[in-house]
Design an enzyme around this catalytic site. Structure first.
Site, mmCIF file in Angstrom:
data_model
loop_
_atom_site.group_PDB
_atom_site.id
_atom_site.type_symbol
_atom_site.label_atom_id
_atom_site.label_comp_id
_atom_site.label_asym_id
_atom_site.label_seq_id
_atom_site.Cartn_x
_atom_site.Cartn_y
_atom_site.Cartn_z
ATOM 1 N N VAL A 418 24.290 -54.072 36.123
ATOM 2 C CA VAL A 418 25.159 -52.922 36.395
ATOM 3 C C VAL A 418 26.441 -53.051 35.565
ATOM 4 C CG1 VAL A 418 24.211 -52.546 38.710
ATOM 5 C CG2 VAL A 418 26.215 -54.020 38.432
ATOM 6 N N GLU A 420 29.922 -53.754 33.828
ATOM 7 C CA GLU A 420 30.625 -55.039 33.693
ATOM 8 C C GLU A 420 31.958 -54.956 34.446
ATOM 9 O OE1 GLU A 420 29.277 -57.592 32.729
ATOM 10 O OE2 GLU A 420 30.489 -58.887 31.474
ATOM 11 N N LYS A 425 29.958 -55.513 40.538
ATOM 12 C CA LYS A 425 28.948 -56.577 40.557
ATOM 13 C C LYS A 425 28.936 -57.273 41.916
ATOM 14 C CE LYS A 425 28.080 -57.522 35.732
ATOM 15 N NZ LYS A 425 26.879 -56.892 35.267
ATOM 16 N N HIS A 468 21.001 -63.712 30.014
ATOM 17 C CA HIS A 468 21.779 -62.856 29.125
ATOM 18 C C HIS A 468 20.929 -62.362 27.958
ATOM 19 C CE1 HIS A 468 25.232 -62.413 26.046
ATOM 20 N NE2 HIS A 468 25.212 -61.356 26.837
ATOM 21 N N ASN A 518 27.802 -65.048 21.586
ATOM 22 C CA ASN A 518 28.894 -64.089 21.397
ATOM 23 C C ASN A 518 30.163 -64.725 20.857
ATOM 24 O OD1 ASN A 518 27.328 -61.963 22.059
ATOM 25 N ND2 ASN A 518 28.078 -61.745 24.155
HETATM 26 P P1 NAD Z 1 25.567 -49.291 31.199
HETATM 27 O O1 NAD Z 1 26.852 -48.675 31.569
HETATM 28 O O2 NAD Z 1 24.756 -48.668 30.145
HETATM 29 O O3 NAD Z 1 24.630 -49.388 32.480
HETATM 30 C C1 NAD Z 1 25.065 -49.795 33.739
HETATM 31 C C2 NAD Z 1 24.172 -49.139 34.754
HETATM 32 O O4 NAD Z 1 24.486 -49.660 36.038
HETATM 33 C C3 NAD Z 1 24.358 -47.632 34.851
HETATM 34 O O5 NAD Z 1 23.110 -46.983 34.762
HETATM 35 C C4 NAD Z 1 24.978 -47.439 36.222
HETATM 36 O O6 NAD Z 1 24.610 -46.213 36.832
HETATM 37 C C5 NAD Z 1 24.423 -48.619 36.964
HETATM 38 N N1 NAD Z 1 25.225 -48.940 38.137
HETATM 39 C C6 NAD Z 1 26.546 -49.011 38.239
HETATM 40 N N2 NAD Z 1 26.901 -49.312 39.491
HETATM 41 C C7 NAD Z 1 25.762 -49.442 40.206
HETATM 42 C C8 NAD Z 1 25.474 -49.729 41.540
HETATM 43 N N3 NAD Z 1 26.451 -49.908 42.417
HETATM 44 N N4 NAD Z 1 24.198 -49.778 41.920
HETATM 45 C C9 NAD Z 1 23.218 -49.577 41.052
HETATM 46 N N5 NAD Z 1 23.431 -49.284 39.750
HETATM 47 C C10 NAD Z 1 24.694 -49.217 39.346
HETATM 48 O O7 NAD Z 1 25.921 -50.817 30.859
HETATM 49 P P2 NAD Z 1 25.084 -51.842 29.976
HETATM 50 O O8 NAD Z 1 25.600 -51.801 28.598
HETATM 51 O O9 NAD Z 1 23.667 -51.662 30.234
HETATM 52 O O10 NAD Z 1 25.577 -53.222 30.601
HETATM 53 C C11 NAD Z 1 25.039 -53.714 31.801
HETATM 54 C C12 NAD Z 1 25.324 -55.196 31.898
HETATM 55 O O11 NAD Z 1 24.733 -55.865 30.794
HETATM 56 C C13 NAD Z 1 26.778 -55.564 31.857
HETATM 57 O O12 NAD Z 1 26.987 -56.653 32.712
HETATM 58 C C14 NAD Z 1 27.003 -55.978 30.432
HETATM 59 O O13 NAD Z 1 28.067 -56.889 30.268
HETATM 60 C C15 NAD Z 1 25.699 -56.644 30.128
HETATM 61 N N6 NAD Z 1 25.339 -56.732 28.713
HETATM 62 C C16 NAD Z 1 25.550 -55.681 27.878
HETATM 63 C C17 NAD Z 1 25.180 -55.784 26.548
HETATM 64 C C18 NAD Z 1 25.372 -54.624 25.612
HETATM 65 O O14 NAD Z 1 25.197 -54.803 24.407
HETATM 66 N N7 NAD Z 1 25.685 -53.440 26.111
HETATM 67 C C19 NAD Z 1 24.588 -56.957 26.066
HETATM 68 C C20 NAD Z 1 24.359 -58.009 26.963
HETATM 69 C C21 NAD Z 1 24.735 -57.878 28.275
#
Ligand code: NAD
Length: 739
Positions: A418, A420, A425, A468, A518
């Site tokens: 979800v 960040e 979280k 990750h 990273n």
């Molecule tokens: P994103 O914003 O695309 O997706 C997050 C999703 O979580 C959304 O669909 C949102 O609706 C959902 N969400 C939020 N609150 C929620 C809740 N209470 N219950 C259920 N769902 C909920 O974000 P992302 O880029 O996919 O990042 C998600 C995680 O992955 C983060 O922790 C981020 O740090 C990590 N991450 C991201 C990347 C990247 O390149 N974007 C790479 C590695 C890790």
């Protein structure tokens, strides 16, 4: 005469066709070992000398695979053995290496010229030395079941096909396709292999292979290859000194340089072997290829790439870091919470691996949108012929979008992805925890939040871990598994079983800011951003990074990751660690890009580049924001080697720091992780191999010089100085005893 085999069985039928079935008892897949070479030798003798045998067929008895090719660990050992054979002079050692490394090539040539026809019948995966065996045979049949593949992937681990591959491919197919196959090392499906002329006949069922092969023999398959007949002439551009040849070869060479920047001795040797070999009769052409093969084996690039991209990667994939004795997790269903950018990708790779997926988000709409990502990827695959409509439907049927946390109770492992945000979280982890059975591992995909602090929201911190992923999830093969302070061995084993089930490579890292990959990526981007603020033209930075061996220029990479994300990370670092932890020049550059110009990267079509569909070009307005050197005389004075060094050294140095701090603890993981995770110049074998190859003392000197010229971020850490002082390497000190 009779021969006894261990890797093969032989049956001679009443028509005089010998059928050799390849089936190595102690291996799941056949590979070419010293024993197999001995037995191939014996097989050729038997066929050529026994009057009762008129021809032969070689098949595999392993369902779905012919062979994975030569046992690469044998090549690794061969090279290692040479280095350790102190008795031999350098010249004798080289001669011995040539003799042993060209043995397979000689065996295949013997098979090709033994006077009786051989057919190779391919029932599945057929790689490297296996493909070269098939090409040396007189007839080739392959099953066309959508799964069978043949190819010569050697170049991808720093070597090249040295058992006739370069010569036979180029005499059997059109030069352009041949060059592409050899230089890219990509596998071919049956239809493509047939279209290229590398396969003579396709059958639909594995069971049809042997009858078809015997029929091919009975129909009078010639035991003489076209190139061994009198008056044989190459055709088209394969004839180098011809009008078509003059068109192809200069362009091919230019393309080779553009793609490789001449960093890969294996790829260079392919070009040389082909060019020289095509001017010679087959026996001499093969001798040329063998000499280049032996020479390539002796390069640092080949040693480092074979070690990292084959030996170490295979070990990690087989669970080298998995706690011994932990029961294995039989995964059927995984939960993915958060169906956004990353969650949707994790759901796709899981479903693709055959797992059922519960995909949860806040609204049904968001969960459905996450599933539609899989649909889009599968539609693309169907369009390109990599999957069928039925595959698409089956994969989608495995993903269940939901908003109901109770659905997670059926999962064998859950990944949280979800927003960040600590608070979001914390709530989500507590909500998942309320539904999970006690033994089920909960993992977070966070990029920046400490796993230990997230674990405090879960009732069972021992069963909480970081998994990750990198973006895009379907393409990036690395996964960092992050250990929190309380994470237990079983959670680590479970996480590894999941990562292996989806076919990715895991490295185990400890819970520290930025984890491993990273940190190095941010160091690479920082260096490029500082170069830009020093006035170095953007195009020069990008090109020098590619020349240094990076797959993507740092400014293009900033755009891919998102410029605003880089900006946010700098802001978060400042907030958490203070002003001294960031570089004001970078902060200013990113502020201008993001806040003043709204140039967020590829996602809004404008960053350091302008994007139009699939095309991009460096943003011309950049020079107005950040003055770039434009006077040709001054441009000439820019020290290009210094810039290439800066871009690689800063990443390797960060890796050395991660190693000293215990963030990564295994040299194999540091190297494999650096290539798979952030594309660190693959010809080096990875960040630590890069330092070891240069020598710690030379690396420390270089760092000291760079620190003096460009700032204290280049100051070498204590571990590096220590290795330099005692003239040690990372592998020498740590390979057998992880830090
Ligand atoms: P994103 O914003 O695309 O997706 C997050 C999703 O979580 C959304 O669909 C949102 O609706 C959902 N969400 C939020 N609150 C929620 C809740 N209470 N219950 C259920 N769902 C909920 O974000 P992302 O880029 O996919 O990042 C998600 C995680 O992955 C983060 O922790 C981020 O740090 C990590 N991450 C991201 C990347 C990247 O390149 N974007 C790479 C590695 C890790």
């Amino acid at each position: 005469m009779s021969a006894s085999y261990t890797a093969f069985s032989v049956e001679i039928d009443k028509d005089g066709w010998a059928l050799f079935r390849w089936d190595m008892q102690d291996r799941s897949m056949n590979v070419i070992t010293l024993t197999v070479m001995d037995e191939l030798d014996a097989m050729i003798d038997q066929v050529s000398q026994d009057d009762a045998i008129k021809g032969a067929v070689i098949v595999s008895a392993k369902p779905g695979s012919f062979t994975g090719g030569a046992d690469i660990t044998m090549i690794h050992a061969l090279k290692q053995g040479m280095a350790e054979d102190a008795e031999l002079s350098a010249e004798d050692a080289a001669a011995k290496l040539l003799e042993s490394s060209s043995r397979l090539s000689r065996i295949y040539r013997q098979l090709e010229t033994c006077g009786k026809p051989f057919v190779v019948a391919i029932n599945g995966t057929c790689l490297g030395g296996g493909t070269e065996l098939a090409l040396a045979a007189h007839g080739r049949i392959m099953v066309d079941d959508g799964k069978a593949r043949m190819g010569l992937p050697e170049v991808r681990i720093g070597i090249f096909p040295g058992a006739g591959g370069t010569q036979r491919v180029m005499r059997m197919t059109d030069p352009q396709s041949g060059l592409q196959m050899l230089l890219q090392g990509k596998n071919l499906d049956a239809a493509k292999a047939k279209a290229m002329g590398l396969i003579d006949q396709l059958v639909t069922e594995e069971a049809d292979l042997v009858p078809a092969a015997k029929k091919m023999l009975a129909d009078g398959l010639s035991a003489e290859k076209p190139w061994d007949r009198k008056g044989y002439k190459l055709s088209g551009a394969a004839q180098i000194y011809s009008a078509a040849g003059f068109q192809l070869w200069p362009a091919a060479n230019a393309l080779y340089r553009k793609e490789t920047h001449d960093n890969y001795p294996g790829a260079r040797a392919i070009m040389k072997s082909i060019y020289e070999g095509l001017l010679l009769p087959m026996d001499q052409a093969l001798a040329v290829e063998s000499r280049y093969f032996a020479a390539v084996l002796q390069t640092e690039e080949a040693s480092n790439m074979v070690r990292t991209l084959f030996v170490s990667m295979q070990a990690l994939n087989k669970g080298a870091r998995r706690p011994q004795g932990a029961p294995s997790l039989k995964l059927k269903t995984v939960g993915v919470v958060g169906a956004g950018f990353m969650g949707a990708g994790i759901a796709f790779v899981s479903a693709k691996a055959g797992l059922d997926v519960v995909l949860l988000d806040q609204s049904a709409e968001a969960a459905d949108k996450g599933k539609s990502h899989s649909d889009a990827l599968m539609q693309k695959a169907v369009k390109r012929g990599y999957a069928s409509e039925a595959d698409r439907e089956a994969l989608l049927a495995r993903i269940t979008p939901t908003t109901d946390y109770a659905a997670l109770a059926a999962c064998d492992l859950v990944v949280e992805a979800v927003f960040e945000d600590r608070k979001v979280k914390a709530d989500v982890i507590a909500a998942i925890g309320a539904e999970l059975p006690a033994h089920v591992t909960l993992a977070s995909n966070t990029s920046t939040l400490p796993i230990t602090s997230l674990a405090s929201h879960h009732s069972d911190a021992e069963n909480f871990i970081g998994i990750h992923f990198f973006s895009p999830v379907d393409k990036m093969m690395l996964v960092e598994i992050i250990m929190g302070e309380k994470t237990g061995d079983q959670a680590l084993a479970n996480a590894m079983d999941f990562v292996r089930a989806i076919g990715k490579t895991p490295i185990v890292v400890n819970d520290a800011r930025g984890f491993y990959a990273n940190r190095s990526v941010m160091a690479y981007l920082l260096e490029a951003h500082l170069l830009l603020t020093e006035g170095i033209p953007a195009a020069m930075i990008e090109n020098l990074a590619l020349q240094a061996g990076m797959p993507v220029g740092p400014l293009a990479l900033t755009d891919e990751i998102a410029v605003d994300l880089a900006w946010k990370i700098v802001q978060a670092t400042k907030a958490d660690l203070g002003e001294a932890a960031i570089h004001p020049a970078q902060e200013k550059l990113l502020h201008v890009m993001v806040v003043e110009q709204q140039r967020l990267g590829r996602k809004n079509g404008k960053g350091f580049y302008d994007y139009e569909g699939r095309n991009k070009r460096l943003w011309p307005g950049l020079a107005e924001l950040v003055p770039q050197i434009s006077d040709p005389d001054l441009i000439d004075q820019i020290d290009r080697q210094d810039i290439r060094n800066r871009l690689l050294v800063i990443q390797a140095l960060e890796a050395a720091r991660c190693f000293e701090e215990g963030v990564v603890t295994d040299v194999r993981e540091a190297d494999v992780g650096s290539i798979l995770g952030f594309g660190f110049a693959p010809f080096t074998g990875g960040t630590l191999s890069y330092i070891d190859t240069m020598g710690a003392a030379a690396f420390v000197d270089l760092c000291d010089r760079l620190a003096e010229q460009h700032g204290s971020r280049f100051a070498p850490n204590t571990l590096l100085r220590d290795l330099a002082a005692s003239d040690e390497t990372f592998y020498g000190r740590f390979a057998d005893a992880p830090a």
